[in-house]
Write a protein that holds these residues in place. Structure first.
Motif, PDB file in Angstrom:
ATOM      1  N   TYR A 275     -14.410  -8.327   4.416  1.00  0.00           N
ATOM      2  CA  TYR A 275     -13.476  -7.826   3.410  1.00  0.00           C
ATOM      3  C   TYR A 275     -12.053  -8.288   3.740  1.00  0.00           C
ATOM      4  O   TYR A 275     -11.737  -8.606   4.900  1.00  0.00           O
ATOM      5  CB  TYR A 275     -13.534  -6.304   3.349  1.00  0.00           C
ATOM      6  CG  TYR A 275     -14.851  -5.772   2.843  1.00  0.00           C
ATOM      7  CD1 TYR A 275     -15.158  -5.806   1.481  1.00  0.00           C
ATOM      8  CD2 TYR A 275     -15.794  -5.250   3.717  1.00  0.00           C
ATOM      9  CE1 TYR A 275     -16.367  -5.329   1.005  1.00  0.00           C
ATOM     10  CE2 TYR A 275     -17.014  -4.775   3.255  1.00  0.00           C
ATOM     11  CZ  TYR A 275     -17.295  -4.816   1.895  1.00  0.00           C
ATOM     12  OH  TYR A 275     -18.494  -4.363   1.439  1.00  0.00           O
TER      13      TYR A 275
ATOM     14  N   SER B  24      -9.535  -6.648   4.272  1.00  0.00           N
ATOM     15  CA  SER B  24      -8.947  -5.820   5.328  1.00  0.00           C
ATOM     16  C   SER B  24      -9.157  -6.432   6.700  1.00  0.00           C
ATOM     17  O   SER B  24      -8.441  -6.104   7.651  1.00  0.00           O
ATOM     18  CB  SER B  24      -9.536  -4.406   5.290  1.00  0.00           C
ATOM     19  OG  SER B  24     -10.954  -4.453   5.454  1.00  0.00           O
TER      20      SER B  24
ATOM     21  N   CYS C  51      -6.160  -8.489   8.768  1.00  0.00           N
ATOM     22  CA  CYS C  51      -4.986  -7.824   9.350  1.00  0.00           C
ATOM     23  C   CYS C  51      -4.947  -8.104  10.848  1.00  0.00           C
ATOM     24  O   CYS C  51      -5.404  -7.297  11.667  1.00  0.00           O
ATOM     25  CB  CYS C  51      -5.048  -6.319   9.068  1.00  0.00           C
ATOM     26  SG  CYS C  51      -3.626  -5.417   9.709  1.00  0.00           S
TER      27      CYS C  51
ATOM     28  N   TRP D 252       0.797   1.865   6.711  1.00  0.00           N
ATOM     29  CA  TRP D 252       1.050   0.685   5.886  1.00  0.00           C
ATOM     30  C   TRP D 252       1.920  -0.342   6.617  1.00  0.00           C
ATOM     31  O   TRP D 252       1.764  -1.556   6.417  1.00  0.00           O
ATOM     32  CB  TRP D 252       1.725   1.093   4.571  1.00  0.00           C
ATOM     33  CG  TRP D 252       3.150   1.593   4.748  1.00  0.00           C
ATOM     34  CD1 TRP D 252       3.557   2.867   4.926  1.00  0.00           C
ATOM     35  CD2 TRP D 252       4.329   0.777   4.792  1.00  0.00           C
ATOM     36  NE1 TRP D 252       4.920   2.931   5.068  1.00  0.00           N
ATOM     37  CE2 TRP D 252       5.421   1.656   4.982  1.00  0.00           C
ATOM     38  CE3 TRP D 252       4.577  -0.585   4.672  1.00  0.00           C
ATOM     39  CZ2 TRP D 252       6.728   1.188   5.078  1.00  0.00           C
ATOM     40  CZ3 TRP D 252       5.877  -1.044   4.763  1.00  0.00           C
ATOM     41  CH2 TRP D 252       6.938  -0.156   4.957  1.00  0.00           C
TER      42      TRP D 252
ATOM     43  N   TRP E  56      -0.320  -2.363   8.890  1.00  0.00           N
ATOM     44  CA  TRP E  56      -1.072  -3.340   8.111  1.00  0.00           C
ATOM     45  C   TRP E  56      -0.169  -4.479   7.650  1.00  0.00           C
ATOM     46  O   TRP E  56      -0.563  -5.648   7.680  1.00  0.00           O
ATOM     47  CB  TRP E  56      -1.705  -2.657   6.899  1.00  0.00           C
ATOM     48  CG  TRP E  56      -2.890  -1.824   7.251  1.00  0.00           C
ATOM     49  CD1 TRP E  56      -2.906  -0.501   7.564  1.00  0.00           C
ATOM     50  CD2 TRP E  56      -4.247  -2.262   7.346  1.00  0.00           C
ATOM     51  NE1 TRP E  56      -4.185  -0.077   7.845  1.00  0.00           N
ATOM     52  CE2 TRP E  56      -5.020  -1.130   7.708  1.00  0.00           C
ATOM     53  CE3 TRP E  56      -4.880  -3.483   7.146  1.00  0.00           C
ATOM     54  CZ2 TRP E  56      -6.398  -1.216   7.890  1.00  0.00           C
ATOM     55  CZ3 TRP E  56      -6.254  -3.552   7.316  1.00  0.00           C
ATOM     56  CH2 TRP E  56      -6.996  -2.435   7.678  1.00  0.00           C
TER      57      TRP E  56
ATOM     58  N   TYR F 169      -0.786  -8.482   8.478  1.00  0.00           N
ATOM     59  CA  TYR F 169      -0.926  -9.521   7.460  1.00  0.00           C
ATOM     60  C   TYR F 169       0.210 -10.543   7.555  1.00  0.00           C
ATOM     61  O   TYR F 169      -0.009 -11.753   7.396  1.00  0.00           O
ATOM     62  CB  TYR F 169      -0.941  -8.898   6.063  1.00  0.00           C
ATOM     63  CG  TYR F 169      -2.243  -8.250   5.694  1.00  0.00           C
ATOM     64  CD1 TYR F 169      -3.407  -9.004   5.552  1.00  0.00           C
ATOM     65  CD2 TYR F 169      -2.323  -6.881   5.473  1.00  0.00           C
ATOM     66  CE1 TYR F 169      -4.608  -8.406   5.204  1.00  0.00           C
ATOM     67  CE2 TYR F 169      -3.519  -6.269   5.123  1.00  0.00           C
ATOM     68  CZ  TYR F 169      -4.662  -7.039   4.990  1.00  0.00           C
ATOM     69  OH  TYR F 169      -5.852  -6.446   4.648  1.00  0.00           O
TER      70      TYR F 169
END
Length: 285
Positions: free
Chosen positions: A120, A122, A125, A237, A240, A244
């Motif tokens: 996925y 995700s 990250c 957040w 994350w 990224y």
């Protein structure tokens, strides 16, 4: 060499994906990939870059000339940093979806015989997560076996190697063989040099730096009694976003080092042919 999907436990709550749902999920990818790859992205590229010329990819190095980077180069590098991920996803996962639909629809295989080959989003990250959780595992098993065999050989020669060093050795072998295999394919396609090997080893170095930095930060947090706060921050957040951003920045820097030289040679050839053709005139009899 794909790992088989988990089998449902007898009497448990886990159930195998119904064939109808499996076919819908896989079949829906095919037109979606086609529409995005051949209609949306080309239009987006033409609206931002308009036309790619050799000069756009003539300067793969970035850190030595940060003050000279233009907005156009940022756009070209951004496309390059992400396009190789998208192209691999479209062609590998698209082919996997077509074959999965074919073999499950004909009753040759069950849905559990066709697990997803990519993770996925995700899983992107962080650089280590990108390679271990998101990227496909088509060759990881044999490469890992070679890495473990090499690590065992070194542990016999150098007793007392810590597990972290052993893990780094296995990861190094995986990236090394990946680079060599990609270099062999590039050589077979007519591209000389060791750009593939260099890029995969750069990724190993990036993963190693990431591991060391995170380990250092967590040790400092433990000494300061802020382990709980750091764990919360990593799951927030902001954590994350940093993960990224780090992956994008790494690819923004390294992928042009890998792709630009080959792309530059191809564009120079095209521009030479275009120049020759533009000077030719048609003589009517």
């Amino acid at each position: 060499m794909l790992p088989r999907a988990k089998k449902p436990n007898s009497g448990g709550d886990e159930k195998e994906e119904p064939v109808a749902v499996f076919l819908i999920h896989r079949f829906a990818k095919i037109p979606l990939y086609y529409f995005l790859n051949w209609h949306v992205l080309p239009k987006l590229f033409s609206e931002t870059v308009v036309e790619l010329v050799a000069y756009d990819v003539a300067f793969p190095a970035l850190l030595t000339r940060l003050s000279d980077v233009t907005a156009r180069e940022v756009v070209v590098r951004s496309f390059t940093a992400l396009s190789w991920i998208w192209e691999s996803l479209v062609f590998l996962d698209g082919t996997n979806a077509i074959l999965a639909v074919l073999f499950v629809l004909t009753g040759v295989d069950q849905p559990s015989d066709w697990p997803p080959i990519f993770g996925y989003p995700s899983g992107m990250c962080g650089l280590r997560k990108f390679w271990s959780q998101f990227w496909h595992k088509l060759a990881v098993r044999p490469y890992s076996n070679y890495g473990r065999a090499f690590a065992r050989m070194l542990s016999l020669m150098i007793p007392g190697l810590p597990p972290t060093v052993t893990g780094a050795i296995v990861a190094f072998v995986i990236f090394l063989i990946s680079g060599l295999s990609h270099a062999a394919v590039s050589w077979r396609l007519g591209t000389s040099g060791w750009l593939d090997l260099q890029w995969f080893l750069l990724n190993f170095a990036g993963c190693l730096v990431e591991t060391l930095v995170l380990s250092m930060v967590r040790r400092l947090a433990k000494k300061a009694g802020r382990t709980r706060e750091l764990a919360w921050l990593e799951r927030s957040w902001l954590g994350w976003f940093i993960g990224y951003a780090w992956v994008f920045a790494f690819f923004f820097w390294t992928v042009p080092l890998w792709k630009f030289p080959t792309l530059y040679r191809e564009l120079v050839k095209l521009e030479r042919w275009a120049s020759i053709l533009s000077k030719m005139t048609i003589v009517e009899g």
